[in-house]
Design an enzyme around this catalytic site. Sequence first.
Site: not given
Ligand code: ATP
Length: 343
Positions: A131, A176, A209, A233, A237
């Site tokens: 990043y 990795k 992995d 990251d 998630d």
């Molecule tokens: P970033 O790369 O900036 O972290 P991202 O591409 O991972 O963003 P997000 O914006 O976090 O994506 O969204 C991923 C999914 O999670 C989407 O479907 C979104 O609607 C859901 N989501 C994100 N934040 C929330 C929230 N506060 N409440 C409900 N759903 C959410």
Amino acid sequence: MSRPVRIALIPGDGVGGEVMAEAVPCLDWAVARGRCLEAVPLPYGAEHYLATGETLPEHAFTTLRDGCDAVLFGAVGDPRIPDGRHAEQILLRLRRELELAVNFRPCRPLAPGFDPAINLEIYRENTEGPYCLQGTTEPGRAVDYAIHTEPAVHRLLACAFQRAAVLGRPLLLAHKANVLKHGHGLWLRVYADLKAQFPTVDARTMHADALLCALVQDPKAFGIIAADNYLGDLISDLTAAYVGGMGMAPSLSWAPHRPFRCAALAEPVHGSAPDIAGQGLANPVGMFLSLALLFRHLGWEPEATALEAAVGEALHAGFRTRDLGGTHGTSEMGKAVRSQLPT
Ligand code: ATP
């Protein structure tokens, strides 16, 4: 009287502003309880960039760095700016130039229906790795560099080892190095030095992995997980699923060596969620819990604990936004949490 703690508020884009609006009254609550703080609202984000061409102007960066103690951040990202240039110059710049190398992402389920025995803490390096945004695109060939420096890796791993030692919990470094021989080789060397300095910590390393598979199979087997920016990251998630999804997960970044006045930034793990923005559907829990982490970082443990408890009580009282299968909107959920705060 001591000077107020100055907290910059950057709601940013999409749902960032919606979840921030729910958390901000908790600052007034903290003031009413005797905490001395001053909020510094800042407008930077997509809207401001499109209107003015400014991402994060120098004077604002200087105010943040030298005139604030912490940042409460919403999210950045807007489909109208597909190359994400403003996000890069706001959030990634703050992380990098304030040297907020440690990104802490706890995973502790609070909602009914999620296993409360899971208790994970991700320590993610926040300023480097792939990043670092350096690379080239040529016809038929694209290169992204991943930079890993010993000071940043050491800062991150030292924090993770200290935490594991204090809590008496196992530490795992995800890597990795079998393929990323240079960068992750450095991580393994720094890890080996620290392991020798923390002989009581039950520490091991694992290929990332294989870790992802094991995390899905048995999340309770893990305690503290350290990783570089990219792997951290992804791992965090995945672990967000154990607390109810992206809307539920908090984070706090800080600069352990504190070279600046402003040495902490709290933000939910989620992004700007353009798919649900502006509809009052966003879950504000990740933002509330991020603010709780910031309160704890400031040494305001009673407020941190009370805010986390308020979130748990609102969830147990049946309040849930759509992402958790409920019907409550962002502001109903926010109100439900705040109504549980002690006076
Ligand atoms: P970033 O790369 O900036 O972290 P991202 O591409 O991972 O963003 P997000 O914006 O976090 O994506 O969204 C991923 C999914 O999670 C989407 O479907 C979104 O609607 C859901 N989501 C994100 N934040 C929330 C929230 N506060 N409440 C409900 N759903 C959410």
